[in-house]
Design an enzyme around this catalytic site. Structure first.
Site, PDB file in Angstrom:
ATOM      1  N   SER A 244     -15.140 -11.569  75.224  1.00  0.00           N
ATOM      2  CA  SER A 244     -16.470 -11.343  74.690  1.00  0.00           C
ATOM      3  C   SER A 244     -17.476 -12.118  75.511  1.00  0.00           C
ATOM      4  O   SER A 244     -17.208 -13.251  75.929  1.00  0.00           O
ATOM      5  CB  SER A 244     -16.501 -11.795  73.238  1.00  0.00           C
ATOM      6  OG  SER A 244     -17.708 -12.434  72.944  1.00  0.00           O
ATOM      7  N   LYS A 245     -18.633 -11.491  75.728  1.00  0.00           N
ATOM      8  CA  LYS A 245     -19.589 -12.182  76.603  1.00  0.00           C
ATOM      9  C   LYS A 245     -20.192 -13.408  75.934  1.00  0.00           C
ATOM     10  O   LYS A 245     -20.850 -14.207  76.566  1.00  0.00           O
ATOM     11  CB  LYS A 245     -20.655 -11.235  77.144  1.00  0.00           C
ATOM     12  CG  LYS A 245     -21.452 -10.476  76.160  1.00  0.00           C
ATOM     13  CD  LYS A 245     -22.511  -9.673  76.919  1.00  0.00           C
ATOM     14  CE  LYS A 245     -23.074  -8.573  76.065  1.00  0.00           C
ATOM     15  NZ  LYS A 245     -23.003  -7.280  76.528  1.00  0.00           N
ATOM     16  N   ARG A 246     -19.921 -13.572  74.639  1.00  0.00           N
ATOM     17  CA  ARG A 246     -20.404 -14.789  73.990  1.00  0.00           C
ATOM     18  C   ARG A 246     -19.606 -15.998  74.465  1.00  0.00           C
ATOM     19  O   ARG A 246     -20.091 -17.102  74.481  1.00  0.00           O
ATOM     20  CB  ARG A 246     -20.323 -14.654  72.467  1.00  0.00           C
ATOM     21  CG  ARG A 246     -21.656 -14.211  71.868  1.00  0.00           C
ATOM     22  CD  ARG A 246     -21.532 -13.947  70.392  1.00  0.00           C
ATOM     23  NE  ARG A 246     -20.686 -12.787  70.139  1.00  0.00           N
ATOM     24  CZ  ARG A 246     -19.554 -12.840  69.442  1.00  0.00           C
ATOM     25  NH1 ARG A 246     -19.140 -13.974  68.941  1.00  0.00           N
ATOM     26  NH2 ARG A 246     -18.848 -11.739  69.265  1.00  0.00           N
ATOM     27  N   ARG A 247     -18.365 -15.762  74.844  1.00  0.00           N
ATOM     28  CA  ARG A 247     -17.535 -16.901  75.279  1.00  0.00           C
ATOM     29  C   ARG A 247     -17.535 -17.099  76.802  1.00  0.00           C
ATOM     30  O   ARG A 247     -17.762 -18.189  77.280  1.00  0.00           O
ATOM     31  CB  ARG A 247     -16.128 -16.766  74.726  1.00  0.00           C
ATOM     32  CG  ARG A 247     -16.065 -17.087  73.220  1.00  0.00           C
ATOM     33  CD  ARG A 247     -14.652 -17.054  72.700  1.00  0.00           C
ATOM     34  NE  ARG A 247     -14.154 -15.710  72.629  1.00  0.00           N
ATOM     35  CZ  ARG A 247     -14.188 -14.960  71.537  1.00  0.00           C
ATOM     36  NH1 ARG A 247     -14.703 -15.437  70.429  1.00  0.00           N
ATOM     37  NH2 ARG A 247     -13.739 -13.732  71.538  1.00  0.00           N
TER      38      ARG A 247
END
Ligand code: GLU
Length: 490
Positions: A244-247
């Protein structure tokens, strides 16, 4: 034997994702290993979500990773009339039918299924209409979709990675081929294009496994040869969750921007599912007992050794630390001249004022040789070594308190004066001189080295100070020490 032809078929609805890049790499390695063709197809049939600039971005990332298409790139949207033609052909063959339900009617069916807690499946109401009613509806201009008539039985295939894979046809919906606005759906477009491009092996992510029986049914309905399928394991992050691009960054472009080398990313992504055999020791992968698995493998060696026998069925973990390590190994063996333009780009991106002179270019080469064993990304040459490119503006406070004393300030003036006459300006001579100066004045070398580091780098940690002085050159070294001495009262 038939020529192997594979394709990578991204939809231009986002940047090239590292998962997509891994799929492309496995296609590419297999094609090269089999002396076949690697093709690119941009699946841009969805006009609302596809964007031209994203196709360009994807192609740029592919080129950066070193994977060009062996034939002109196919843009799927240009084949829409062919997709329609095949939908009509399937109608004529009795393999498909007109379906007149409106979106609202289908929504009601879906709600009913949800309420009854059963998976939604189209109820085939239109299949039961007699020919006259169908003709009448068409003559009246009633909108329709074309649906595929799924036959009874099971659909089985030998997946190259997963082995025998079986789906019950009763679980497959009579899927739409053409929407009421005349646009083809993915299942139809992909089969028509793969057939027309003579694709022999469809290599893609596991998320497409459930599409495969539908596509096989389509090939059979058209009496086309069914290609072989290989579905690659998912890529998970370190928490075993979907990337995920959040991580972590997920687009290839971001890795490039963050200072990863394309060969390193290529090598790393290949290891997400492929286990290279132990090499006998080649130039690109010398035998090293600490690296038993031989994880640093060049593109060329990967091409030679690639086989699906060594592709794992289980999901792979995207380990940032390992990527960092692989990148650092590649940085060590990359020619400084190759790193130079990339470092210049980072300098300008960070808006560091650094003139394009041959003297400065030389300085970058010296920074490379001093730092290449210490950095994990190209960007770190500039971020860790910022002081090579611009004068420090602040000085580490703790270090100042500890090392900057009145006594040392006085010595700095005379020490700097002596620096003026040092030739040649080399690390060895600078070290010898400093030690002699310290001894002469009854100081420990460290009493001079620590504040010197502060004056030259602003930091309390850096590579060896004499190397730093050498890279900075006599003029900058003296200028910085004098500036520091006069700016910092004691
Ligand atoms: N356009 C599809 C995707 O990006 C390709 C699927 C396939 O390879 O069949 O997922």
């Amino acid at each position: 034997m038939k020529e192997v032809r594979v394709r990578f078929a991204p939809s231009p609805t986002g940047f090239l994702h590292v998962g997509g890049a891994r799929t492309a790499i496995f296609n590419w390695l297999f094609a090269k290993n089999q002396k076949g063709k690697f093709l690119l197809r941009i699946e841009d049939t969805d006009p609302e979500r596809s964007r031209g600039e994203l196709s360009e971005q994807i192609l740029r990332s592919m080129r950066w990773l070193g994977m060009d298409s062996d034939e002109p790139i196919v843009y799927q949207a240009l084949n829409i009339s062919r997709h329609r033609e095949i939908a009509i052909e399937l109608l004529n063959r009795g393999k498909a039918y007109y379906a007149f339900e409106t979106t609202e009617e289908l929504e009601a069916q879906r709600k009913e299924a949800n309420a009854a807690k059963r998976p939604f499946k189209y109820n085939r109401a239109s299949l039961k209409l007699d020919k006259e009613t169908v003709d009448k509806y068409i003559a009246e201009g009633k909108p329709y979709a074309i649906r595929f008539k799924v036959t009874d039985g099971v659909t089985e295939f030998e997946d190259i990675v997963h082995g025998t894979t079986t789906f019950k046809n009763s679980e497959i919906d009579d899927f739409v081929l053409l929407r009421s606005d005349g646009t083809p759906v993915y299942q139809l477009a992909v089969v028509v294009d793969d057939n027309d491009m003579n694709i022999t092996h469809v290599i893609r992510g596991d998320d497409h496994l459930s599409n495969t029986p539908k596509q096989i049914l389509l090939y059979r309905a058209m009496d086309w040869e069914v290609p072989l399928f290989a579905h690659l394991p998912m890529i998970l992050d370190e928490e075993k969750k979907k990337l995920s691009k959040r991580r972590n960054p997920v687009s290839v472009e971001e890795y490039k921007q963050n200072g990863y080398l394309s060969e390193a990313l290529f090598n790393f992504l290949t290891l997400l599912g492929f286990a290279p055999p132990l090499l006998k020791g080649t130039e690109s992968a010398p035998v090293d007992s600490s690296n038993e698995k031989q994880e640093i493998v060049s593109m060329e060696d990967l091409e030679n050794m690639f086989t699906f026998d060594r592709v794992n069925k289980k999901s792979a973990v995207f380990d940032m630390k390992k990527l960092g390590w692989i990148n650092s190994e590649y940085i060590k063996k990359t020619e400084p001249a190759v790193l130079l333009p990339q470092i210049k780009e980072v300098i300008s991106r960070l808006e560091i004022q650094f003139a394009e002179t041959s003297e400065n270019e030389n300085l970058i080469f010296n920074v490379i040789s001093l730092m290449k064993e210490r950095v994990q990304t190209v960007n770190e040459f500039v971020t860790y070594g910022k002081y090579f490119f611009e004068d420090p503006v602040t000085y580490d406070e703790k270090g100042m308190l500890k090392h900057w004393t009145t006594e040392i300030k006085e010595h700095f003036v005379s020490y700097t004066n002596e620096l003026n006459s040092i030739t040649p300006w080399s690390a060895d001579i600078l070290e010898q001189h400093l030690r002699e100066y310290a001894e002469k004045c009854g100081l420990k070398a460290g009493q001079l080295v620590h504040p010197l580091r502060l004056a030259l780098t602003g930091q309390s940690v850096s590579p060896g100070i004499f190397e730093v002085m050498m890279v900075l050159g006599k003029k900058t070294t003296i200028k910085r020490i004098s500036g520091f001495t006069s700016q910092n009262p004691r």
